[in-house]
Structure formats: C-alpha cells, structure tokens
Design a protein around this motif. Sequence first.
Motif, PDB file in Angstrom:
ATOM      1  N   GLU A 110       0.630 -28.865   5.234  1.00  0.00           N
ATOM      2  CA  GLU A 110       0.890 -27.562   4.755  1.00  0.00           C
ATOM      3  C   GLU A 110       2.288 -27.454   3.912  1.00  0.00           C
TER       4      GLU A 110
ATOM      5  N   ARG B  35       1.550 -28.801   0.471  1.00  0.00           N
ATOM      6  CA  ARG B  35       0.815 -27.789  -0.366  1.00  0.00           C
ATOM      7  C   ARG B  35       1.885 -26.549  -0.984  1.00  0.00           C
ATOM      8  N   ILE B  36       2.556 -26.121   0.028  1.00  0.00           N
ATOM      9  CA  ILE B  36       3.467 -25.069  -0.400  1.00  0.00           C
ATOM     10  C   ILE B  36       4.471 -25.969  -1.564  1.00  0.00           C
TER      11      ILE B  36
ATOM     12  N   THR C 233      10.619 -28.430   4.147  1.00  0.00           N
ATOM     13  CA  THR C 233       9.831 -27.796   3.235  1.00  0.00           C
ATOM     14  C   THR C 233      10.402 -27.815   1.847  1.00  0.00           C
TER      15      THR C 233
ATOM     16  N   ASP D 185       6.123 -22.415   6.241  1.00  0.00           N
ATOM     17  CA  ASP D 185       4.688 -22.589   6.650  1.00  0.00           C
ATOM     18  C   ASP D 185       4.411 -21.451   7.662  1.00  0.00           C
TER      19      ASP D 185
ATOM     20  N   THR E 271       3.436 -19.773   1.367  1.00  0.00           N
ATOM     21  CA  THR E 271       3.107 -20.061   2.683  1.00  0.00           C
ATOM     22  C   THR E 271       1.749 -20.936   2.756  1.00  0.00           C
ATOM     23  N   ASP E 272       1.057 -21.052   3.926  1.00  0.00           N
ATOM     24  CA  ASP E 272      -0.069 -21.734   3.661  1.00  0.00           C
ATOM     25  C   ASP E 272      -1.270 -20.657   4.317  1.00  0.00           C
ATOM     26  N   THR E 273      -2.408 -21.317   4.294  1.00  0.00           N
ATOM     27  CA  THR E 273      -3.460 -20.211   4.641  1.00  0.00           C
ATOM     28  C   THR E 273      -3.549 -19.964   6.084  1.00  0.00           C
TER      29      THR E 273
ATOM     30  N   ARG F  93      -0.465 -17.797  -0.576  1.00  0.00           N
ATOM     31  CA  ARG F  93      -1.003 -18.833   0.594  1.00  0.00           C
ATOM     32  C   ARG F  93      -1.703 -20.078  -0.025  1.00  0.00           C
TER      33      ARG F  93
END
Length: 253
Positions: free
Chosen positions: A78, A81-82, A103, A208, A231-233, A252
């Motif tokens: 996560e 991806r962020i 992050t 996240d 953030t993430d999904t 997201r």
Amino acid sequence: MYAPERQQAILHLAREKGRVEVLALADTFQVTAETIRRDLNTLGRAGLLRRVHGGAIPVGRLDFEPDLSERETTAVAEKERIATAALDHLPQDGTVILDAGTTTAALAAALPTDAALTVVTHALPLATRLADHPGIELHIVGGRLRHRTRAAVDAWALRTYGEITADVLFLATNGFGTTSGLTTVDLAEAAVKRALITAARRVVLLADSRKHGEEHFARFGTLDQLDLLITDTGLSDDATRAIEDGGTEVIRA
C-alpha cells in the motif's frame, strides 16, 4: 474455545503487541471476522480495549508507537502504491518537505534519478536515502533526535521550519479522521508537524487506510488543512466522501 476464553486471549495479544486487527484475529482463532468484532465490542464496553479502524488497542495505549523497523514492514504494498501516486504531485524544479515516516520514505525511494528538486527533511532515514541522489539539493534539519522515529525535534527544528517556504509538503501521520483530525503519539513530533504545515504552500498527506479512525495522544492538525490525501483502496467510500465533503481531495491508489 469459549467466547470469554477467546476474549481473554485477544486482550493478552493487544497488551503484548499494542494493537490487534480483526482479520488477523479471525485467522488466528479460526472464527469469522464478525465474531471477532463482537469480541472487540465486548472488551470495549468493559473498558479494556478501544476500537480503532480495523481492530483495537488497549485502553491507555493512545501513546503506543511501533518501532521504526516494525512500521517499515507494515502495509508495504500500500505504501509503495501511495508513493507512486505521490510522484505526480512533485513540483517541477521546486522545493518539497518530506516529513518523517515510512510512507514518505517510500516516496523518497521512488524519486526518479532525473528528478531535479530541493528537498528539506528532518528525518535521518530519508536524508540517508537521498544523500547520493544526483538531482536533489538536500537540506537536513537538525535538532534533538527521537530514536523511535529517527527524526529531529524541538527548538532547532522548529526554528528552521519557521524560516522557509516550500512548494509542497508530503506529510505523515499516525492517525487521521474527520473528527479526531491528524494525530501522533509524541508532543514534540506534533509541534514539528504543525510547523511543517505552516511552511508549505500545498500540503499532501500520505497515509495508508489502516490509520483512518486511529486517534493518538497529540493532535497537530485538522483534515481541512490538507489539500490532498493519498491513501489506498482500503479507505471506504463513506470515509472518502466524508473527507472530500470537508474540502480535501482524496486519491485511493
């Protein structure tokens, strides 16, 4: 195992680790997630646990802070991806502040070798990662080092951030929510984060979804101070709408 026995075991794990999560507990005890949620609610009503997004923490542990090495191995996919999504929000030949956090460290690791930026940070792990980056003019902010986060805090750091203006701040947090705002476990870290927000024209929070709904001891800001949350999904549609209704854009990744 009867419910009281399972709840006692859950409480022991929470006190030992500082946090328990619904899905992990369901796997450990071979029961449904709904059963675990009922257990956590029971312990919450008894005043033994405090429910947070996705799990619970022991009462009195709002100051709980995992070690940096533990946080580096949490939600790795996560965070990557962020960080990748955050690359689209770098200023062209501009100045960015990178807050201390795992992050933001993922963002530092993802910076392309041809990126031409001025970067300011008070986080030793990030500074070390960027020290040999060919296109970055790196400024390291000093102060008392918090060993838990490897970040500089107190008067020197606050004074330095009070003397600069950056194009973009990539901010980190231990918890965020529409009611609780932005929170962390340490007052000195919170003071630096407030200074970071003031020092930037644009504020981007990298967090996240596990941190949504978590509330810690020291509040350093509100969501309406953010221009963007990446953030993430895992962040729900309802939570996303609530944050966007407050004026903060949400991505997201």
